[in-house]
Design a protein around this motif. Sequence first.
Motif, short mmCIF file in Angstrom:
data_model
loop_
_atom_site.label_atom_id
_atom_site.label_comp_id
_atom_site.label_asym_id
_atom_site.label_seq_id
_atom_site.Cartn_x
_atom_site.Cartn_y
_atom_site.Cartn_z
N TRP A 127 0.84 -1.21 0.00
CA TRP A 127 0.00 0.00 0.00
C TRP A 127 0.87 1.26 0.00
N TYR A 223 -11.23 -0.81 -9.94
CA TYR A 223 -12.14 -0.76 -8.80
C TYR A 223 -11.48 -0.12 -7.58
N VAL A 224 -10.17 -0.23 -7.45
CA VAL A 224 -9.48 0.46 -6.36
C VAL A 224 -9.46 1.96 -6.61
N THR A 225 -9.22 2.35 -7.85
CA THR A 225 -9.21 3.78 -8.20
C THR A 225 -10.58 4.39 -7.98
N ALA A 227 -12.90 3.31 -5.89
CA ALA A 227 -13.16 3.37 -4.45
C ALA A 227 -12.47 4.58 -3.82
N GLN A 228 -11.25 4.86 -4.25
CA GLN A 228 -10.55 6.03 -3.73
C GLN A 228 -11.21 7.32 -4.21
N LYS A 230 -14.31 7.79 -4.76
CA LYS A 230 -15.56 7.99 -4.03
C LYS A 230 -15.32 8.60 -2.65
N LEU A 232 -13.88 6.93 -0.08
CA LEU A 232 -14.02 5.94 0.99
C LEU A 232 -12.82 6.02 1.93
N THR A 234 -9.52 5.26 3.95
CA THR A 234 -8.33 4.54 3.48
C THR A 234 -8.30 3.10 3.99
N ARG A 236 -10.80 1.16 4.69
CA ARG A 236 -11.76 0.32 3.98
C ARG A 236 -11.26 -0.03 2.59
N VAL A 237 -10.66 0.90 1.91
CA VAL A 237 -10.11 0.61 0.58
C VAL A 237 -8.99 -0.42 0.68
N TYR A 241 -11.07 -3.73 -0.49
CA TYR A 241 -10.90 -3.70 -1.94
C TYR A 241 -9.54 -4.25 -2.37
#
Length: 327
Positions: A127, A223-225, A227-228, A230, A232, A234, A236-237, A241
């Motif tokens: 990460w 999907y990670v991009t 989620a970020q 949106k 959400l 950190t 939770r992502v 995800y």
Amino acid sequence: MTFFLRRAAFYAFTAWAAITINFFLPRMLKGDPVSAYIAKNQGRISPEAADSLRTLFGLDADKSMLEQYLDYWRLLFSGDLGRSFSKGLAPVTDVIAAALPWTVGLVGIATILSFVLGTSIGALIGWRRGSKADFIVPLSTFFSTVPYFWMGLIAIAVFSTLLGWFPASHAYGKGSRPEFSLDFFGQVIAHGFLPAATIVLASLGGWILGMRNMMVTVLDEDYVTVAQAKGLPTRRVLVDYAARNAMLPQLSSFALSLGFIVGGTIVMEMVFSYPGVGKLLLDATTAKDYPLMQGLFLVITLTVLVANILADVAYAVLDPRTRQMES
């Protein structure tokens, strides 16, 4: 349901094939347990006793191979794996049952601990890729390349001989007997700390490196991009995800490592004189104790199969795409 039925049929066939090979393989080797037992006792066994022993070991010459095979399955379903002539003709199930808890307790806890720590550390490093935390990867990989017996000997020399912090061998103190007491549990923990720590240290690098590389790959997914984007949190992502998808390949490796807990500890148990299944398998091989070897191979095989079944179930639960592809 289709996915689980197909996997169940596959593993049922695999179990049948493994048990069948386990039956025929010792009978394809030269000699038999009775001949080895007679040679060990310098021929001080009468022909009648030898015939009785062959019947006991399922090697009765009056029965065909098919009849012996059916008898083997019947005894297997009744929990009878034969008798170990290197352990005074004690039942193989009792001999294995006495050694199995030591191996599962020590190596099982160490394997689970190394997986949890390695996966968690690898996820955090992936990460924060490019940060100072990356130095953990080559450091942990270095310890993974050190031969295990050498690492164990160094641990004994430093922490047992030089510092005297931990015992150097065995599972509990000399003169003690297994019992449910705080004193005995304390001895087990003290004797098991060094071998468990060396197992964790030796296997940690693989988990960290694997999880870190998968995290780097997953972080580039859309999907990670999204989620970020949106907004959400950190955490939770990272957990829901990125890490959830990155750890899927780790599960297969973890299942294999769990399966080989029973039989993959020979070196550790030799270095620390630990009374587990690995040392028992080595002793059985040296003594040509075919019934005990056969029982140990069966336990190891079934353990690997069960571990892979659990991994498939976990994989299907975490990744619905697996179920859709299989169905």
